[in-house]
Design a protein around this motif. Sequence first.
Motif, PDB file in Angstrom:
ATOM      1  N   ALA A  35       9.145  -0.839   2.122  1.00 56.96           N
ATOM      2  CA  ALA A  35       8.507  -1.674   3.142  1.00 56.96           C
ATOM      3  C   ALA A  35       9.281  -2.976   3.343  1.00 56.96           C
ATOM      4  O   ALA A  35       9.500  -3.407   4.485  1.00 56.96           O
ATOM      5  CB  ALA A  35       7.058  -1.962   2.754  1.00 56.96           C
ATOM      6  N   ILE A  60       4.195  -8.765   2.758  1.00 56.88           N
ATOM      7  CA  ILE A  60       4.318  -7.306   2.810  1.00 56.88           C
ATOM      8  C   ILE A  60       4.318  -6.717   1.414  1.00 56.88           C
ATOM      9  O   ILE A  60       3.622  -5.733   1.137  1.00 56.88           O
ATOM     10  CB  ILE A  60       5.582  -6.909   3.596  1.00 56.88           C
ATOM     11  CG1 ILE A  60       5.371  -7.218   5.075  1.00 56.88           C
ATOM     12  CG2 ILE A  60       5.954  -5.449   3.369  1.00 56.88           C
ATOM     13  CD1 ILE A  60       6.641  -7.229   5.903  1.00 56.88           C
ATOM     14  N   VAL A  64       1.384  -4.114   0.341  1.00 56.89           N
ATOM     15  CA  VAL A  64       1.769  -2.732   0.029  1.00 56.89           C
ATOM     16  C   VAL A  64       1.512  -2.426  -1.441  1.00 56.89           C
ATOM     17  O   VAL A  64       1.027  -1.343  -1.778  1.00 56.89           O
ATOM     18  CB  VAL A  64       3.246  -2.470   0.417  1.00 56.89           C
ATOM     19  CG1 VAL A  64       3.718  -1.120  -0.101  1.00 56.89           C
ATOM     20  CG2 VAL A  64       3.400  -2.543   1.933  1.00 56.89           C
ATOM     21  N   LEU A  78       2.776   0.845   6.945  1.00 56.35           N
ATOM     22  CA  LEU A  78       3.056  -0.546   7.287  1.00 56.35           C
ATOM     23  C   LEU A  78       3.192  -0.637   8.799  1.00 56.35           C
ATOM     24  O   LEU A  78       3.903   0.167   9.409  1.00 56.35           O
ATOM     25  CB  LEU A  78       4.359  -1.005   6.622  1.00 56.35           C
ATOM     26  CG  LEU A  78       4.901  -2.361   7.069  1.00 56.35           C
ATOM     27  CD1 LEU A  78       3.970  -3.491   6.624  1.00 56.35           C
ATOM     28  CD2 LEU A  78       6.312  -2.566   6.540  1.00 56.35           C
ATOM     29  N   VAL A  91      -1.316  -3.286   6.689  1.00 56.42           N
ATOM     30  CA  VAL A  91      -1.105  -2.131   5.821  1.00 56.42           C
ATOM     31  C   VAL A  91      -2.392  -1.323   5.847  1.00 56.42           C
ATOM     32  O   VAL A  91      -3.465  -1.828   5.535  1.00 56.42           O
ATOM     33  CB  VAL A  91      -0.743  -2.555   4.381  1.00 56.42           C
ATOM     34  CG1 VAL A  91      -0.633  -1.344   3.471  1.00 56.42           C
ATOM     35  CG2 VAL A  91       0.566  -3.343   4.371  1.00 56.42           C
ATOM     36  N   ASP A  93      -4.400   2.043   4.463  1.00 53.61           N
ATOM     37  CA  ASP A  93      -4.390   3.017   3.377  1.00 53.61           C
ATOM     38  C   ASP A  93      -5.643   3.879   3.445  1.00 53.61           C
ATOM     39  O   ASP A  93      -6.516   3.646   4.268  1.00 53.61           O
ATOM     40  CB  ASP A  93      -4.226   2.335   2.012  1.00 53.61           C
ATOM     41  CG  ASP A  93      -5.382   1.433   1.638  1.00 53.61           C
ATOM     42  OD1 ASP A  93      -6.554   1.837   1.810  1.00 53.61           O
ATOM     43  OD2 ASP A  93      -5.134   0.323   1.147  1.00 53.61           O
TER      44      ASP A  93
END
Length: 148
Positions: A35, A60, A64, A78, A91, A93
């Motif tokens: 990322a 980031i 992440v 991302l 981000v 998930d």
Amino acid sequence: MNTTIDRLPTRQQHRHSPPSSHLPLSDVQHAARAARHHADKVLTAWGIPPAVIDDALVVISELVTNATLHTRSGPAELHLLVEGRQLVIAVTDACADSIEHTVPREDSADDHGRGLAIVRALACAFGCHRVADGKRVWAQMELQAQAA
């Protein structure tokens, strides 16, 4: 309300759309590194100031890392988007659990939760909301480097 963070681009950009990028992160072991590398290349190509890129890479990395630590049921993604004078980092998930918006106490020996404090310090806004298959944690950063 349909905010930028709710409607991150998922397909090819059009000629007049703001710069955006999407990176699937399926390799959990190397997700943060991948990322950061992707974002560094993309943000540099977009002409983002180096000081902003440096801070964005920290944000980031934290987002992440949190996604890969807490997501056992699927990969993360991302998203980067420039809108107006702000960079949006998101981000997504597959874990529907919300993030904690608390900062550890100064006297706490617990190292967990400090990453979100860093994100909060570097971003002008940040938050979390549910999406169809999990959650999206996002941060917005000013494109102008802050004077020290």
